[in-house]
Design a protein around this motif. Structure first.
Motif, PDB file in Angstrom:
ATOM      1  N   SER A   1      -7.862  -4.858   4.545  1.00 35.59           N
ATOM      2  CA  SER A   1      -7.555  -4.629   6.077  1.00 35.59           C
ATOM      3  C   SER A   1      -7.813  -3.409   6.641  1.00 35.59           C
ATOM      4  N   MET A   2      -7.909  -2.393   5.603  1.00 37.09           N
ATOM      5  CA  MET A   2      -8.144  -0.955   6.339  1.00 37.09           C
ATOM      6  C   MET A   2      -9.705  -0.825   6.475  1.00 37.09           C
ATOM      7  N   ILE A   3     -10.411  -1.369   5.513  1.00 33.38           N
ATOM      8  CA  ILE A   3     -11.855  -1.305   5.619  1.00 33.38           C
ATOM      9  C   ILE A   3     -12.144  -2.227   6.663  1.00 33.38           C
ATOM     10  N   GLY A   4     -11.786  -3.434   6.585  1.00 35.49           N
ATOM     11  CA  GLY A   4     -12.277  -4.276   7.995  1.00 35.49           C
ATOM     12  C   GLY A   4     -11.817  -3.727   9.034  1.00 35.49           C
ATOM     13  N   GLY A   5     -10.692  -3.002   9.379  1.00 33.96           N
ATOM     14  CA  GLY A   5     -10.681  -2.219  10.538  1.00 33.96           C
ATOM     15  C   GLY A   5     -11.367  -1.278  10.951  1.00 33.96           C
ATOM     16  N   VAL A   6     -11.837  -0.425   9.954  1.00 35.07           N
ATOM     17  CA  VAL A   6     -12.512   0.819  10.070  1.00 35.07           C
ATOM     18  C   VAL A   6     -13.974   0.299  10.335  1.00 35.07           C
TER      19      VAL A   6
ATOM     20  N   ASN B   1      -6.088   2.801  11.464  1.00 36.37           N
ATOM     21  CA  ASN B   1      -6.509   2.133  10.387  1.00 36.37           C
ATOM     22  C   ASN B   1      -6.296   2.858   9.085  1.00 36.37           C
ATOM     23  N   PHE B   2      -6.612   4.181   8.917  1.00 35.79           N
ATOM     24  CA  PHE B   2      -6.617   4.797   7.857  1.00 35.79           C
ATOM     25  C   PHE B   2      -5.000   4.895   7.366  1.00 35.79           C
ATOM     26  N   LEU B   3      -4.268   5.412   8.689  1.00 34.02           N
ATOM     27  CA  LEU B   3      -2.829   5.535   8.422  1.00 34.02           C
ATOM     28  C   LEU B   3      -2.171   4.444   7.959  1.00 34.02           C
ATOM     29  N   MET B   4      -2.627   3.151   8.534  1.00 31.91           N
ATOM     30  CA  MET B   4      -2.047   2.034   7.930  1.00 31.91           C
ATOM     31  C   MET B   4      -2.457   1.780   6.653  1.00 31.91           C
ATOM     32  N   GLY B   5      -3.679   2.113   6.042  1.00 29.99           N
ATOM     33  CA  GLY B   5      -3.919   1.865   4.843  1.00 29.99           C
ATOM     34  C   GLY B   5      -2.954   2.795   3.881  1.00 29.99           C
ATOM     35  N   ILE B   6      -2.781   4.035   4.234  1.00 34.89           N
ATOM     36  CA  ILE B   6      -2.079   4.854   3.441  1.00 34.89           C
ATOM     37  C   ILE B   6      -0.405   4.174   3.485  1.00 34.89           C
TER      38      ILE B   6
END
Lengths: 345, 159, 514
Positions: free
Chosen positions: C122-127, C373-378
């Motif tokens: 998700s993070m990669i897709g979002g970024v 998006n990064f924050l979501m990943g973390i």
């Protein structure tokens, strides 16, 4: 057992966290509310028997949150809240072309604490079309005030060389079929195209789609020939050079598009089209309460800040109250009836 | 022992009946509106027939090869028996009762009753556990929906 | 292209300044975590989350307000997958595809790994989608305008070809489930004639069966019923034992990386089309991953590609959908349609001005979106261990909780009690279907794509002025799509034949075909 407990702790903690943070973010809003209550004190009612309103008022909106009606309402209602001194909450009840919300509104107690937005011509087409078997009409509402009046506009793609003026378009459309956008059968855009066909003898063929965005994308992409929409929707792409508005369908030129002629001044007759939205209560509301509401809305709509915000969205504020508003809606109704045969009713 | 008719026969027949009923309704529609439904309903009835025929085949197979090892048709497919679906059906009836109660008692009362009832149905005997669940869900929903998001919840006649 | 030149150092400094304010940072955190919670709860979709918080952004600075809304958008789409994986309850329609492999992984005790893969994808897709939004918004928006009714019709048909490959068991029953979904989608007012089809005089049916209640019923409530079946056997849980790590190994990551990238581009593309959103993007991503996979037969049994593909795609849709919104004022998905209201309230009118006059606001929001998006990943990775504990809750407690949220979610989507009954109906239907070899996923897919296909077809009929075939043939994108559809219909056969030839000597007994 321990584990369930853990889960709940996680969940509640999470809630408190957003509750806390949300509260912090909302701080400016609270200040506004404080100011509101101060404003309320200043306006402390001189007439003592009118305790109305003394609890929150719910405004139903028959379309989804974030839509045109919803956004307009959310811009206006804080000013109304300020004047009435009680919270005014929005509840969206979308569905059924608006009639899920209106049916709900009509089923509420006319105690003045549930009011709602009504939109034309969807309101009329919803009860005039015999397919739906609705026994309601405008007369089932007590009208508070109109809010927005958005006239129709006719536009083409900015680089469409075929049509420089509205005359070019109409001459061409008399001989050839042209596809035209519409936001659904019986929508104001559809009715507008039918009216032009009826009066001038053009051959616009409506391509019904979901919402104004669909039509705009269709014309900008060169798939549909002509955009039938409202001034509020066409102004920004016109100014951005993506569309070219050729005419507006109003008695006078639009303040947002002062250079664009009306169909009437170009000699095509009194072809007007509009969508209007205003606020109404279910029938039977106490006349005094109705007066309180009408006054509050009229005052809120006169607020310069509100008008400026609405104009930024390309929406013209048009307050109409009492008989004037009723007559306006009745005219709208007869306008829909006049073209109903063209829709096959 | 003779086995009953395979469930697919019933499913197929129900599909065909639904298609025919809806097809009949489409006759009163305007031409454009009826076009797509007729195509879809025709497809639906064809699938209904295919499933019925397949079901008849399965019935025969089950009846003839009674002594043999049961055929492994599909891991996702089970033969429904009353005893197997009884409890799930009771559970959905409880949920249905909950939904009806919602419009009488309002969200929080109905939800509390439902959770108690459902957990008892699940043979949870610890009242502490039940009340903790009730309390936490009500609190969570209240904080998130009423306080934070300002989402109206179903209101009942009483509350 | 134009945008590239507009970013100079002065703007970047201004952007940094705007983003580093306490209000914006707070808004980012609230948006991300709030979005995850909203998404994870069934029925509270990304669209609702954004709609509910728009009023909150009234009093906020445009940058923090809009950053919060976009953060909610992307993390709600991600949050929906958490519940799809752990308890087979997709929190948003975009996560329905993730439930297929994700829940299987949870059943095998690999829930933690599934969450990890989901989060990273998700993070990669979002970024990636946010970066596309940053650099390529204007040219991409022009491409999105090239799509209209005929293309939407073909995209819908292309989407429907997925149904054949979704049915793990009987092909006939899989297709029949899809047709059932199409029948459901017939209900409601026909847009092109205004005729109320199969509404039986009920106003609530005029706008059709709402997707969210139907999906909640088909997935969540039916899951509760299946759990009830196992009642009585001791220590009933929704899932198997927990083991494994959150983070995928380097090798696993390498194996899913091409899938993630492919899905991200699919997501951006689907997102920027005004007629298609995350619900369609995730399915297309899933299907393409399956088509390109060396072992397509393993899809649906709980493999990480099956989780990574829809996840990268549905989060990439978010950035993609913002492209036509910001450049043209044409929303690319249901959620961005609501976001449009949020822009208006801040006095921002979509169009060129956003990238010129209001460039620092716009770019700050886009940068904020990347950070979100990064924050979501973390947040997702660090919470995974905790979240996965949900599966340890006995179903006697979890089942009533799921029912309550299913009811609240179905109601809240339109504030209509009718939708709760819809949910109930589909719960029962979903249970019976799952018990008799049908599958709920094609039903959901067909409810989404059915109307797109029908309206696309009939609008093309009007646009082509009766000359359909020529009209389709004159449109290059249509030709590409037709080629894709043919390929998608016949490639499994060709591939199968190819594979059979290769493995004839190795195989001896029963294969998966029945």
């Amino acid at each position: 057992m321990k584990k369930i407990f853990l889960l709940f702790i996680i969940l509640t903690l999470a809630t408190f966290m957003i509750a806390g943070c949300g509260g912090a973010v909302e701080e400016p809003k609270e200040n506004v509310q404080q100011e509101q209550s101060e404003a309320e004190k200043q306006e402390a009612t001189p007439s003592e028997d009118t305790s109305y309103p003394d609890k929150p008022i719910t405004v139903t909106i028959s379309y989804s949150a974030g839509g045109g009606t919803d956004t307009g309402a959310r811009i206006l209602l804080p000013y109304v809240e300020e004047i009435l001194g009680v919270p005014v909450n929005v509840v969206n009840r979308p569905g059924g072309g608006g009639w899920v919300g209106w049916t709900y509104l009509l089923n509420q107690e006319p105690d003045g604490y549930t009011i709602g937005y009504i939109n034309t011509p969807n309101l009329m087409t919803g009860y005039l079309n015999p397919e739906y078997n609705r026994d309601k009409s405008i007369d089932d509402f007590d009208l508070i005030s109109n809010h927005v009046l958005d006239y129709g506009a006719i536009a083409v793609k900015a680089d469409d060389d075929r049509f420089q003026t509205i005359d070019d378009l109409i001459e061409y459309a008399k001989k050839n079929d042209l596809t035209a956008t519409s936001t659904g059968v019986g929508s104001d855009d559809h009715i507008a195209a039918l009216k032009v066909n009826d009066e001038v003898g053009t051959k616009f063929v409506a391509v019904h789609g979901k919402g104004a965005a669909h039509g705009k994308a269709g014309v900008m992409g060169g798939h549909i020939d002509v955009l039938f929409a409202n001034v509020g929707e066409a102004t920004v792409p016109h100014k951005n050079g993506e569309l070219r508005v050729l005419a507006v369908m109003s008695p006078e030129r639009s303040e947002f598009l002062p250079d664009i002629p009306t169909l009437e001044e170009k000699g095509y007759g009194k072809i007007y089209s509009w969508s209007a939205r205003g606020i109404a209560a279910p029938k039977g509301i106490d006349p005094e309460k109705l007066q309180v509401l009408s006054d509050a809305f009229a005052k809120a709509m006169a607020n310069a800040e509100h008008i400026k915000k609405m104009n930024e969205m390309g929406l013209a504020v048009k307050p109409l109250i009492g008989d004037e508003y009723y007559q306006f809606l009745k005219d709208d109704e007869s306008g829909v009836k006049k073209v109903s045969h063209l829709m096959g009713w | 022992m003779r086995r009953a008719v395979h469930q697919d026969v019933f499913i197929g027949i129900v599909m065909v009946i639904i298609s025919v009923l809806l097809y009949a309704k489409s006759s009163t529609m305007p031409e454009g509106a009826a076009q797509f439904p007729t195509i879809i309903l025709t497809l639906f009835s064809i699938f209904g027939l295919v499933i019925t025929i397949g079901g008849v085949g399965k019935t025969r197979a089950a009846n003839s090869k009674q002594a043999e090892e049961p055929k492994i048709a599909d891991s996702r497919e089970e033969v429904l028996s009353f005893s197997k679906i009884k409890m799930p059906f009771v559970s959905i009836l409880i949920v249905a009762a909950y939904v009806i109660l919602l419009s009488v008692l309002g969200f929080f009362v109905a939800t509390s009753i439902f959770i108690i009832g459902f957990m008892m149905f699940y043979r949870v005997r610890s009242w502490k556990k039940i009340f903790l669940t009730v309390f936490c869900i009500d609190l969570f929903v209240y904080l998130l929906f009423i306080i934070q998001l300002n989402v109206p919840l179903p209101k009942g006649l009483l509350f | 292209m134009v945008t590239l030149f507009l970013i100079n150092w002065a703007t970047i400094l201004q952007i940094m300044e705007k983003l580093l304010s306490i209000e914006t940072i707070l808004a980012l955190i609230v948006g991300t975590i709030g979005g995850m919670i909203i998404g994870a709860l069934p029925g509270l979709s990304a669209t609702m989350g954004v709609a509910l918080l728009i009023p909150v952004t009234f009093g906020m600075d445009p940058v923090s307000g809009l950053t919060m809304l976009t953060a909610i958008y992307t993390s709600a789409i991600y949050g929906g997958s958490i519940s799809a994986i752990l308890i087979h309850t997709p929190g948003t329609p975009a996560s329905a595809a993730t439930a297929l492999d994700g829940y299987q992984m949870t059943l095998q005790g690999k829930g933690m790994k599934a969450l990890g893969v989901t989060t990273i994808s998700s993070m990669i897709g979002g970024v990636i989608s946010a970066v596309a939004l940053l650099f390529l918004a204007p040219p991409l928006s022009l491409i999105s305008l090239k799509f209209n009714a005929p293309e939407y019709f073909l995209i819908a048909v292309f989407g429907l070809t997925i149904i054949g490959s979704l049915s793990a068991g009987s092909m006939v029953k899989g297709l029949a489930s899809g047709v059932f979904g199409m029948v459901i989608a017939l209900i409601g007012v026909d847009i092109l004639t205004g005729y109320p089809r199969y509404t039986f005089g009920i106003s609530s049916l005029e706008s059709g069966i709402s997707l969210v209640p139907a999906m909640i019923g088909l997935f969540s409530l039916s899951q509760v019923m299946i759990q009830v079946e196992k009642m009585g056997t001791k220590s009933v849980k929704f899932t198997g034992e927990l083991k494994g790590k959150v983070l995928p190994t380097m090798q696993e990551f390498k194996s899913i990386f091409p899938t993630i990238i492919r899905s991200s581009f699919i997501g951006i593309f689907v997102g920027m089309l005004p007629g298609a959103g995350g619900d369609i993007g995730s399915w297309v991503g899933y299907n393409e991953a399956k088509r390109f996979s060396k072992h397509p037969e393993k899809f649906g049994t709980g493999i990480i590609e099956g989780v990574a593909a829809p996840e990268a795609a549905n989060n990439a849709v978010t950035g993609g959908a913002l492209i036509p919104l910001l450049t043209l004022g044409i929303p690319g998905s249901a959620t961005t349609a609501v976001l449009l209201g949020g822009l208006f309230i801040q006095g921002l009118i979509p169009g060129r001005e956003l990238f010129t006059t209001h460039a620092n606001i716009t770019y700050s929001v886009i940068f904020g979106f990347i950070i979100a998006n990064f924050l979501m990943g973390i947040a997702g990775l660090s919470a995974a261990r905790l979240l996965v504990k949900v599966t340890e809750v006995p179903s006697s407690v979890l089942a009533p909780i799921i029912v309550v949220f299913s009811v609240v979610g179905s109601y809240a989507i339109n504030n209509n009690v009718f939708d709760i009954y819809v949910m109930l109906f589909f719960g029962l239907a979903g249970y019976l279907m799952r018990k008799t070899g049908f599958h709920p996923a094609p039903v959901v897919l067909a409810i989404i794509l059915g109307p797109l296909a029908e309206n696309g077809f009939r609008q093309s009929l009007i646009l082509s002025r009766g000359n359909m075939l020529d009209y389709f043939m004159s449109r290059p994108i249509c030709l590409i799509l037709i080629a894709l559809i043919i390929l998608s219909l016949f490639s499994p056969m060709i591939l199968n034949r190819f594979k059979e030839r290769q493995t004839t000597k190795a195989k001896e007994g029963i294969s998966t075909s029945s």
